[in-house]
Design an enzyme around this catalytic site. Structure first.
Site, PDB file in Angstrom:
ATOM      1  N   THR A  91     -24.888  32.306 -20.876  1.00 40.89           N
ATOM      2  CA  THR A  91     -24.035  33.454 -21.165  1.00 40.89           C
ATOM      3  C   THR A  91     -22.646  32.936 -21.518  1.00 40.89           C
ATOM      4  O   THR A  91     -22.014  32.237 -20.718  1.00 40.89           O
ATOM      5  CB  THR A  91     -23.975  34.407 -19.951  1.00 40.89           C
ATOM      6  OG1 THR A  91     -25.305  34.743 -19.561  1.00 40.89           O
ATOM      7  CG2 THR A  91     -23.180  35.655 -20.267  1.00 40.89           C
ATOM      8  N   GLU A 155     -32.064  39.154 -11.229  1.00 35.82           N
ATOM      9  CA  GLU A 155     -30.978  39.816 -10.512  1.00 35.82           C
ATOM     10  C   GLU A 155     -31.412  40.229  -9.108  1.00 35.82           C
ATOM     11  O   GLU A 155     -30.660  40.062  -8.143  1.00 35.82           O
ATOM     12  CB  GLU A 155     -30.502  41.020 -11.326  1.00 35.82           C
ATOM     13  CG  GLU A 155     -29.895  40.595 -12.654  1.00 35.82           C
ATOM     14  CD  GLU A 155     -30.264  41.453 -13.843  1.00 35.82           C
ATOM     15  OE1 GLU A 155     -29.894  41.068 -14.961  1.00 35.82           O
ATOM     16  OE2 GLU A 155     -30.950  42.499 -13.657  1.00 35.82           O
TER      17      GLU A 155
END
Length: 188
Positions: A91, A155
């Site tokens: 990211t 997550e």
């Protein structure tokens, strides 16, 4: 599909993924946190929400923790630790934060789904949570497959791993529920 089936899918995926996490990597992360002067947590999207929850718990434990990007976050320096969370480990914003923290002399710890990713390579401490990224959700590999959307499995596992780490830190720091509660927000 009914709710019971969906719940079984989620819990089985989380359990399967967590079983593949290296506890030695988690122990190394615990040591880095205890050694750090201050901890800054970062991640984007839902990984960022996990980072916020983790920083909150670290503060409840009596450690000095902040969330990168918050208006109250202070400068990161030598002796500090950046904990960066990214499933892909690539990211752009998260990797940029890690690069800047490294240049400031801070140590970098990452929780990622990708070994040998950009974030993994620049980290001093790395923990692998082997879950599929957005593009790999329907991967043919059974170990990296998830029926959930995007990086949801990563997550979920990240939150559980970091909450379990907080239990370890609670024991090592000899914290009690009442001491932690005394640090909990009372403006609710």
């Amino acid at each position: 599909m009914d709710f019971a089936q969906a719940l079984r899918i989620v819990t089985e995926e989380v359990e399967r993924t967590l079983a593949r996490v290296n506890s030695g990597e988690m122990d190394t992360l615990a040591g880095a946190i205890l050694k750090a002067r201050r901890i800054a947590a970062t991640g984007q999207g839902r990984s960022g929400l996990v980072a916020r929850a983790f920083a909150m718990r670290l503060n409840h434990l009596g450690l000095s923790a902040q969330v990168v990007g918050e208006s109250t976050a202070t400068a990161i320096r030598r002796g500090d630790l950046l904990v960066a969370i990214s499933c892909s480990g690539s990211t752009d914003v998260t990797c940029h934060m890690a690069k800047k923290a490294k240049a400031a002399g801070a140590a970098i710890a990452c929780l990622t789904g990708r070994r040998r990713s950009r974030l993994w390579r620049m980290s001093d401490v790395a923990v692998l949570a082997p879950a599929p990224s957005k593009a790999e959700g329907r991967s043919p590999s059974k170990q990296a497959r998830s029926r959930q959307f995007g990086s949801t499995l990563f997550e979920q596992c990240s939150l559980v791993l970091l909450d379990a780490l907080c239990l370890v830190l609670m024991k090592r720091l000899r914290q009690t529920h009442s001491r932690m509660l005394s640090r909990h927000s009372n403006l609710e």
